[in-house]
Design a protein around this motif. Structure first.
Motif, PDB file in Angstrom:
ATOM      1  N   HIS A   6     -11.939  -3.856   9.659  1.00  0.00           N
ATOM      2  CA  HIS A   6     -11.684  -2.424   9.111  1.00  0.00           C
ATOM      3  C   HIS A   6     -12.775  -2.020   8.210  1.00  0.00           C
ATOM      4  CE1 HIS A   6      -9.998  -5.419   6.493  1.00  0.00           C
ATOM      5  NE2 HIS A   6     -10.105  -4.618   5.340  1.00  0.00           N
ATOM      6  N   ARG A   8     -15.598  -1.099   9.885  1.00  0.00           N
ATOM      7  CA  ARG A   8     -15.999   0.132  10.764  1.00  0.00           C
ATOM      8  C   ARG A   8     -15.307   1.264  10.495  1.00  0.00           C
ATOM      9  NH1 ARG A   8     -19.330  -2.983  10.623  1.00  0.00           N
ATOM     10  NH2 ARG A   8     -19.959  -4.527  12.070  1.00  0.00           N
ATOM     11  N   LEU A  12      -9.345   1.301   5.233  1.00  0.00           N
ATOM     12  CA  LEU A  12      -7.940   1.973   5.069  1.00  0.00           C
ATOM     13  C   LEU A  12      -7.614   1.456   3.783  1.00  0.00           C
ATOM     14  CD1 LEU A  12      -6.420   0.803   8.587  1.00  0.00           C
ATOM     15  CD2 LEU A  12      -6.727   3.329   7.677  1.00  0.00           C
ATOM     16  N   ASP A 194      -0.837   1.896   5.347  1.00  0.00           N
ATOM     17  CA  ASP A 194      -1.951   1.404   5.688  1.00  0.00           C
ATOM     18  C   ASP A 194      -2.143   0.318   6.300  1.00  0.00           C
ATOM     19  OD1 ASP A 194      -3.657   3.768   4.608  1.00  0.00           O
ATOM     20  OD2 ASP A 194      -3.561   2.734   2.615  1.00  0.00           O
ATOM     21  N   ALA A 197      -1.462   0.844   9.831  1.00  0.00           N
ATOM     22  CA  ALA A 197      -2.603   1.344  10.496  1.00  0.00           C
ATOM     23  C   ALA A 197      -3.619   0.317  10.931  1.00  0.00           C
ATOM     24  CB  ALA A 197      -3.094   2.376   9.902  1.00  0.00           C
ATOM     25  N   LEU A 198      -3.931  -0.621   9.958  1.00  0.00           N
ATOM     26  CA  LEU A 198      -4.746  -1.703  10.181  1.00  0.00           C
ATOM     27  C   LEU A 198      -4.379  -2.598  11.285  1.00  0.00           C
ATOM     28  CD1 LEU A 198      -7.354  -3.181   9.262  1.00  0.00           C
ATOM     29  CD2 LEU A 198      -5.872  -4.572   7.607  1.00  0.00           C
ATOM     30  N   ARG A 201      -4.983  -0.859  14.473  1.00  0.00           N
ATOM     31  CA  ARG A 201      -6.579  -0.893  14.867  1.00  0.00           C
ATOM     32  C   ARG A 201      -6.875  -2.307  15.257  1.00  0.00           C
ATOM     33  NH1 ARG A 201     -10.835   0.829  10.071  1.00  0.00           N
ATOM     34  NH2 ARG A 201      -9.481   2.902  10.374  1.00  0.00           N
ATOM     35  N   GLN A 202      -6.540  -3.270  14.847  1.00  0.00           N
ATOM     36  CA  GLN A 202      -6.893  -4.603  15.191  1.00  0.00           C
ATOM     37  C   GLN A 202      -6.287  -5.276  16.542  1.00  0.00           C
ATOM     38  OE1 GLN A 202      -9.752  -4.297  13.225  1.00  0.00           O
ATOM     39  NE2 GLN A 202      -9.608  -6.729  13.348  1.00  0.00           N
TER      40      GLN A 202
END
Length: 934
Positions: A6, A8, A12, A194, A197-198, A201-202
């Protein structure tokens, strides 16, 4: 190896944190440096924020350093890591600063000075910043070695005028020590949104909603937990536990599935804080590890990366790899690392690995650690010295050697400021002697019985005497620890107990211990009643020891029992002792005695010695004591500019060392200056502090008496003077007597004035100095109303440096003459008093003299436009130094700031004084430094 990706794009849930970092970096880009300490639990994202800061700092030179759990004992390790990329700038530094860094980094011999090393580092960064701004990133700062921590904290407080940004990351919970006072930011967990969302994303897979929700709940906003727990193949254990504990559990789960050789390789990597493959691979081969197979299996976990450096995914991963291993495996790892560590290039790290590899006492390893401790001590590493000695004690076979090393480790911990650890080690010492069966108070050692046994013990050095000496040393340390703690009143008693133990075995050491108890109490401002305790004990001890030459204890004993006339010759002899001046061993006591004798000449000698030795040795304690005394002497001689300059320099060094500034000389300056609101506010603020103990309170009472006498507020002055006299403190009890006489006379308390005059006369006649005799003469004039006494006072004080008292002699004589109706005769005296007071900036006494002149029909003209009234103390000090021709670099070195900061202060000075050049500073007479000999 998977990382916390995160970094990049926008981070978040870290808008505020990135904004603060962006502001810090933006300010540094504009030439305004600053510092930020990121604080948070393990895995909360501090390292990610550091990486983000580096991305934002485009065009900056980024310098990195980090603490390592196993390198916390090696002085200046992290500072060297930070400075390494800019060491080519070393030649641009002044010789003294260049040498400070060379010594700190073991490139030259000598004793390192943490604060000069910090100042030299500031010089390096300033030089580097001339080309482009600098960002210093210090991760895992909770594991910094003590010397680096102090130097970096010093540096962080001084980059505000440089294009330098410093960002630290500290794991909580942690007692931050040196970094505690720096600007900080707590990094908290991510919100649930958040966190989801992390995860999205991962993750490469779509998580079941229930799985995702449980991960979010278990992780409690900790990014590392969100990413590490799924990779570990499960969730947290059901029992309550902290997030770092849960993450560690996940890492341990991963480790448990590895082959034995892969686990051993990771243990080996965890045991080596350097991350040097040149050590890891040879050590692994010594353990017959199949590098290809074990390395592949270990790397596949994602917990470690083998490259140019060996890097763990997270410090918690390193801890899991090391701590989860069996004790025998950790010992094997350290033994292998010791075998491959060069004993010439890196003897201390080799010794430490050998110590960690030892499961049972080993005198050879203990001796090697003791040698490492000596090297660390020579390089200023008190923490390293303590760590080496403590481990050497643990590995000692012989009980007596173990106690000796434990006591030495205690001293080192105390020198490093770790009073709690020092106290814990003293408890260990007590347990050791108890196990041996010795009675600390009996003087009888364990195992003594027959003459042959006693003789054997005497020959081996382990008889009753050695144990009693060790107990005495322990009591001395116990006393020092107690005196270092504001809430512990047992310090003097413990040190006196040590002196009693020494009495039968080493009488000279016993008497020295009594004096040391008094000296330490004076240094920490807690000497109330200590002298009475010391002298009572010393009298008893003297009956059991062989005769000795008269010393300072005898002089003090005579002073308390027979008075000043009998004691003064002994005190003078002790001050200039056959073994050298007393102040070389006990400066605080020497200062008090010089003042007790009304002897400003000796006071100046002590100050000169303190300043010379403090600057030569780099000792902040000695230099600060010298500057504080220089300020006191200047206040008493009416040189307020010099007093303010000395106070500014003492405060600069206090700030550099992270210590609170000394107080008493500021009280004296406030009293002499005579600004009621400022002085009373200072008195009240100091009284409210936890450090406001006996000596400080006595000084406040004396200062209040001087202030209120100057303001002609005699009832207040009398009350304060009585309190100061009742305290009975050396120096203060004598110096307040003139205030008590004057206030008592003005309040009509004749009995109090007569009693105070008698005591003042006895003291000053015994010492026989012009200053003391002159002050006593005008006090006598106040009480007896005899004109000859006033004239005698003026005659005696004319050639003395005590301007405030000389001015008061003229003022009191002029007041007396006016009350006698001799208006013409009183005007010259009052005019002289006003000129002395006004010119020196003694505002209250100047107004009092002006009021008296006005009563005679004459108007006094006050002097205005002094730099001291327009500048801060630090600005005044800088202006005075520059006025004498000092360069910005020279001023910077003296005040532990950067040349750019000096130039910033100069711009403020020019603006306030309405000038625009150094030459104009040199042309101002009020900025010319005057060398006043007392």
């Amino acid at each position: 190896m998977q990382t916390l990706a995160h970094t990049r794009g926008p981070l978040l849930g870290r808008q505020y944190e990135t904004q603060r970092l962006g502001e810090l970096i933006g300010a540094a880009r504009a030439g305004r440096g600053g510092t930020l300490v990121l604080r948070g639990e393990a895995g909360i994202g501090k390292s990610t924020l550091l990486e983000n800061a580096q991305e934002v700092a485009s065009g900056f030179q980024v310098l990195r350093a980090g603490g390592a759990q196993h390198e916390a004992e090696l002085p200046f390790a992290a500072l060297h890591q930070l400075c390494l990329p800019v060491m080519d700038r070393l030649t641009e530094l002044p010789a003294q600063q260049r040498q400070a860094l060379e010594i700190a980094f073991d490139l030259a011999s000598g004793t390192p000075d943490v604060f000069r090393a910090g100042l030299a580092t500031l010089g390096l960064l300033t030089a580097a910043g001339q080309e482009r701004p600098v960002l210093c990133v210090i991760d895992d700062a909770h594991w910094l070695d003590a010397a680096s921590s102090r130097a970096l904290a010093f540096l962080a407080r001084r980059v505000f005028a440089e294009p330098v940004a410093m960002v630290f990351a500290v794991r909580l919970p942690y007692e931050e020590g040196e970094l505690e006072a720096l600007p900080g930011l707590n990094v908290d967990g991510l919100s649930d949104a958040d966190a989801r969302a992390l995860l999205a994303r991962q993750s490469h897979e779509t998580l079941d909603e229930q799985v995702r929700d449980r991960l979010v709940a278990e992780a409690r906003g900790n990014p590392l937990a969100l990413l590490a727990l799924p990779r570990a193949g499960g969730f947290a254990p059901p029992e309550p536990a902290s997030v770092p504990h849960r993450v560690g559990h996940g890492f341990r789960t991963t480790l448990s599935g590895l082959p034995a050789q892969a686990r051993l390789l990771l243990t080996l990597a965890g045991a080596d804080p350097t991350g040097d493959p040149g050590l890891l691979w040879p050590a692994a081969r010594r353990l017959d590890i199949d590098l290809a197979t074990a390395g592949t299996a270990a790397a596949a976990t994602g917990l470690v990366e083998f490259g140019a450096r060996v890097r763990f995914y997270h410090p918690l991963a390193r801890s899991a790899a090391y701590d989860d291993a069996a004790a025998g495996e950790r010992q094997l790892a350290h033994r292998a690392l010791a075998d491959v560590t060069d004993p010439v290039i890196d003897p201390d790290r080799r010794a430490w690995h050998r110590a960690q590899a030892s499961a049972v006492p080993d005198e050879d390893v203990a001796a090697e650690l003791e040698r490492s401790a000596s090297r660390a001590l020579a390089r200023g590493g008190a923490v390293a010295t303590a760590a080496f000695l403590e481990r050497a004690a643990e590995l000692s076979l012989d009980t007596e050697r173990r106690i000796e090393r434990t006591l030495a480790a205690t001293r080192a911990h105390l020198d490093a400021g770790a009073t709690d650890r020092a106290a814990a080690l003293l408890t260990t010492t007590a347990l050791l002697t108890t196990v041996e069966g010795s009675d600390p108070g009996s003087g009888t050692a364990p195992g003594t019985g027959s003459d042959s046994e006693s003789e054997s013990e005497s020959e081996s050095g382990s008889g009753s005497g050695s144990y009693e000496l060790q107990q005495a040393e322990a009591d001395l340390l116990r006393g020092r620890i107690a005196l270092a703690r504001v809430d512990d009143s047992d310090g003097p008693a413990a040190m006196l107990r040590a002196a009693r133990r020494f009495a039968l075995l080493d009488p000279a050491r016993s008497r020295e211990s009594y004096v040391e108890a008094l000296e330490m109490s004076l240094l920490v401002g807690r000497a109330n009643g200590v002298m009475d305790m010391v002298l009572a004990e010393a009298r008893t001890a003297a009956t059991t020891t062989s005769p000795h030459a008269p010393d300072i204890l005898d002089a003090l004993d005579t002073l308390t029992s027979d008075g000043h006339h009998a004691a003064v010759p002994l005190i003078k002899e002790a001050l200039d002792g056959a073994e050298g001046p007393l102040w070389a061993r006990h400066p605080a006591l020497a200062i008090i005695l010089a003042a007790e004798l009304w002897d400003p000449v000796t006071h100046v000698r002590i100050i000169e010695w303190l300043l010379k030795n403090g600057r030569a040795s780099g000792s902040p304690l000695v230099l600060r004591l010298g500057l504080a005394q220089a300020a006191s002497a200047a206040a008493l001689t009416g040189d307020l500019d010099e007093a303010m300059a000395a106070i500014a320099e003492e405060e600069a060094i206090a700030d550099a060392t992270g210590a609170p500034p000394v107080i008493y000389h500021r009280l004296q300056l406030a009293a002499m200056r005579g600004r009621r609101d400022e002085a009373v506010a200072l008195f009240e603020a100091v009284t409210a502090t936890a450090t406001a103990t006996g000596q400080i309170i006595s000084n406040i009472h004396w200062a209040s008496a001087v202030l209120h006498n100057g303001l002609a507020e005699y009832q207040e002055a009398l009350a304060a003077a009585r309190r100061a006299a009742a305290d009975g403190e050396l120096f203060v009890a004598g110096f307040v007597l003139p205030e008590l006489v004057e206030a008592a006379v003005r309040c009509g308390d004749h009995a109090a004035a007569v009693a105070a005059l008698a005591s003042l006369t006895e003291r000053t006649q015994a010492s026989g100095t012009p200053s003391g005799l002159g002050i006593a003469a005008y006090a006598r004039g106040l009480v007896e109303g005899t004109e000859s006494d006033y004239r005698e006072a003026i005659d005696r004080l004319t050639d003395t440096p005590l301007l405030p008292y000389r001015g008061r002699a003229h003022l009191l004589y002029g007041e007396w003459l006016r009350r006698q109706g001799r208006r013409q005769d009183c005007r010259p005296q009052l005019r002289t008093a006003h000129e002395l007071f006004s010119g020196a900036g003694l505002e209250a006494f100047a107004r009092r003299a002006a009021d008296e002149l006005r009563a005679t029909g004459e108007t006094a003209r006050s002097r205005t436009g002094f730099a001291r009234d327009q500048l801060t103390m630090q600005e005044l000090h800088i202006a005075r130094l520059v006025a004498t021709g000092a360069t910005s670099k020279e001023v910077a070195s003296r005040l532990f700031i950067s040349p750019r900061t000096v130039d910033a202060h100069l711009r403020s000075i020019y603006r306030k004084l309405g000038i625009n050049s150094r030459r104009q500073l040199r042309d101002r007479p009020d900025l010319r430094s005057v060398d006043r000999s007392l």
